[in-house]
Design a protein around this motif. Structure first.
Motif, PDB file in Angstrom:
ATOM      1  N   ASN A  16       0.556   1.242  17.801  1.00 21.76           N
ATOM      2  CA  ASN A  16       1.352   0.919  19.057  1.00 21.76           C
ATOM      3  C   ASN A  16       2.415   1.967  19.557  1.00 21.76           C
ATOM      4  O   ASN A  16       2.976   1.832  20.580  1.00 21.76           O
ATOM      5  CB  ASN A  16       2.247  -0.384  18.948  1.00 21.76           C
ATOM      6  N   THR A  21      -2.752   6.443  24.249  1.00 27.11           N
ATOM      7  CA  THR A  21      -2.176   6.753  25.653  1.00 27.11           C
ATOM      8  C   THR A  21      -1.988   8.116  25.895  1.00 27.11           C
ATOM      9  O   THR A  21      -2.306   8.891  26.845  1.00 27.11           O
ATOM     10  CB  THR A  21      -0.891   6.094  25.968  1.00 27.11           C
ATOM     11  N   THR A  35      -4.200  -0.792  24.218  1.00 26.95           N
ATOM     12  CA  THR A  35      -3.566  -2.452  24.445  1.00 26.95           C
ATOM     13  C   THR A  35      -2.242  -2.319  23.873  1.00 26.95           C
ATOM     14  O   THR A  35      -1.624  -1.244  23.217  1.00 26.95           O
ATOM     15  CB  THR A  35      -4.335  -3.438  23.579  1.00 26.95           C
ATOM     16  N   HIS A  36      -1.574  -3.508  24.473  1.00 28.36           N
ATOM     17  CA  HIS A  36      -0.347  -3.614  23.945  1.00 28.36           C
ATOM     18  C   HIS A  36      -0.014  -4.266  22.554  1.00 28.36           C
ATOM     19  O   HIS A  36       0.998  -4.285  22.101  1.00 28.36           O
ATOM     20  CB  HIS A  36       0.479  -4.669  25.005  1.00 28.36           C
ATOM     21  N   LYS A  37      -1.339  -4.370  21.845  1.00 34.24           N
ATOM     22  CA  LYS A  37      -1.244  -4.842  20.578  1.00 34.24           C
ATOM     23  C   LYS A  37      -1.336  -3.967  19.244  1.00 34.24           C
ATOM     24  O   LYS A  37      -1.961  -2.767  19.640  1.00 34.24           O
ATOM     25  CB  LYS A  37      -2.290  -5.961  20.186  1.00 34.24           C
ATOM     26  N   THR A  40      -4.889  -1.061  17.348  1.00 32.27           N
ATOM     27  CA  THR A  40      -6.060  -0.973  18.447  1.00 32.27           C
ATOM     28  C   THR A  40      -7.115   0.198  18.001  1.00 32.27           C
ATOM     29  O   THR A  40      -8.276  -0.210  17.835  1.00 32.27           O
ATOM     30  CB  THR A  40      -5.732  -0.696  19.930  1.00 32.27           C
ATOM     31  N   GLU A  94       8.439   5.658  18.579  1.00 32.01           N
ATOM     32  CA  GLU A  94       8.772   4.863  19.887  1.00 32.01           C
ATOM     33  C   GLU A  94      10.465   4.922  19.874  1.00 32.01           C
ATOM     34  O   GLU A  94      11.208   4.335  18.982  1.00 32.01           O
ATOM     35  CB  GLU A  94       8.393   3.394  19.620  1.00 32.01           C
ATOM     36  N   LYS A 125       7.923   6.981  24.770  1.00 32.93           N
ATOM     37  CA  LYS A 125       8.475   5.879  25.659  1.00 32.93           C
ATOM     38  C   LYS A 125       9.752   6.049  25.894  1.00 32.93           C
ATOM     39  O   LYS A 125      10.656   4.947  25.888  1.00 32.93           O
ATOM     40  CB  LYS A 125       8.043   4.664  24.786  1.00 32.93           C
ATOM     41  N   ASP A 156       3.027   7.236  28.997  1.00 37.81           N
ATOM     42  CA  ASP A 156       2.521   6.399  29.795  1.00 37.81           C
ATOM     43  C   ASP A 156       2.927   7.035  31.284  1.00 37.81           C
ATOM     44  O   ASP A 156       1.825   7.055  32.114  1.00 37.81           O
ATOM     45  CB  ASP A 156       3.069   5.053  29.899  1.00 37.81           C
TER      46      ASP A 156
END
Ligand SMILES: Nc1nc2c(ncn2[C@@H]2O[C@H](COP(=O)(O)OP(=O)(O)OP(=O)(O)O)[C@@H](O)[C@H]2O)c(=O)[nH]1
Ligand SMILES: [Mg+2]
Length: 302
Positions: A16, A21, A35-37, A40, A94, A125, A156
């Protein structure tokens, strides 16, 4: 005279963190599903990006976490092997989560796994935190490991990504490009198509189900009218899962199919006829063939 450069840049980090991304942004196309999970990405996925005279081959990897199942172990092995094979390694963390236990564990393994290679820290992020948090985090991380450079990015939103790309391009060895100029990925189309369906399933289904299914492209038929007919199988472990996947009057599988097909059409630039079939296969997580279809090494899971 300009000299060409080319090489591999591995993106590693906790599940994550935003690796896929970032890969997609670097490449300028959706090559790896997002995905937000957590968990992935399941295998290494290469995306090719050009910066001046350099061809940067980004290697997206599965997130690094403490594995429990065979599949998890094979994924983590694939991630570390990706780091070991690269010219430069980018560790994504993150910003809003800081130095988690997971990040600590990764940093502990870095020296051994990346011997001699430069490791860059990318705090991702940054759109989610205030500047002072970033400074403290950057300081703490650089006390823990000798990063060649630190970048603050938002994969993002795109912040800081160009700087990172330029820096990476300069670090690559001189040499001829590794892929044709117009190639952006080296995953077979049938695998990308399977991944797109898995992305939609992951977004649509809850709890453990996304982790207990896999998608394979079984048929790929070019039609005379320029369209393509794609047949895929979704393997699940239980009868009950089949029912959930179908949903009331088949609504769930229908909406997954519609969403996946739309992305396939966009990616391929032509019309797609998509047919999904669900198969209950209680032991697929222990079948070597399922792993090779995913691009994983079955014995890595031992
Ligand atoms: N706010 C914010 N969200 C981001 C950023 N980058 C990625 N995300 C989100 O973080 C989530 C995870 O992104 P992924 O790219 O799938 O992460 P990953 O590291 O590839 O995850 P795994 O494949 O599970 O290891 C998604 O919901 C992204 O939209 C960012 O810069 N800012
Ligand atoms: Mg990913």
């Amino acid at each position: 005279m300009t000299e060409k450069r080319a090489g591999f840049v591995a993106l590693i980090g906790e599940p994550n963190a935003g690796k896929s991304t970032l890969l997609n942004r670097m490449v300028g196309a959706k090559v790896s599903i997002v995905t937000h999970k957590v968990q992935t990405t399941r295998a290494r996925i290469r995306g090719v990006s050009i910066e001046g005279d350099a061809q940067i081959v980004f290697v997206d990897t599965p997130g690094l976490f403490r594995p429990r199942r065979r599949l998890d172990r094979a994924m983590v092995a694939a991630a570390w092997n990706g780091a070991a094979d690269a010219d430069v390694v980018v560790l994504l963390i993150e910003a809003h989560r800081g130095v988690t236990e997971g990040v600590e564990a990764i940093v502990e393994g870095l020296d051994e796994r990346t011997k001699g290679r430069k490791v860059v820290l990318a705090v991702n992020k940054i759109d989610r935190v205030e500047a002072p948090v970033l400074l403290a985090l950057t300081r703490e991380m650089n006390e823990r490991f000798n990063f060649a450079e630190t970048f603050m990015i938002s994969a993002d939103k795109g912040h800081g990504v160009e700087d990172l790309k330029k820096w990476l391009a300069n670090e690559l060895p001189k040499g001829p490009w590794l892929y044709p100029e117009d190639q952006i990925a080296d995953l077979p189309m049938r695998m990308i198509a399977a991944e797109l369906t898995r992305e939609k399933l992951t977004l649509r289904l809850h709890q453990e189900l996304p982790y207990q299914l896999t998608v394979e492209t079984e048929g790929w038929e070019e039609r005379k009218d320029g369209s393509v007919k794609i047949d895929q199988i979704i393997y699940v472990v239980r009868d009950g899962h089949k029912g959930i996947l179908l949903g009331k009057k088949g609504e769930t599988i229908k909406s997954v199919s519609v969403a996946a097909r739309a992305e396939m059409i966009e990616f391929l630039g032509r019309n797609v006829h998509l047919f999904l079939k669900i198969k209950v296969r209680p032991n697929w997580l222990d079948e070597a063939e399922r792993y090779s279809e995913m691009g994983l090494n079955f014995s890595d899971g031992n």
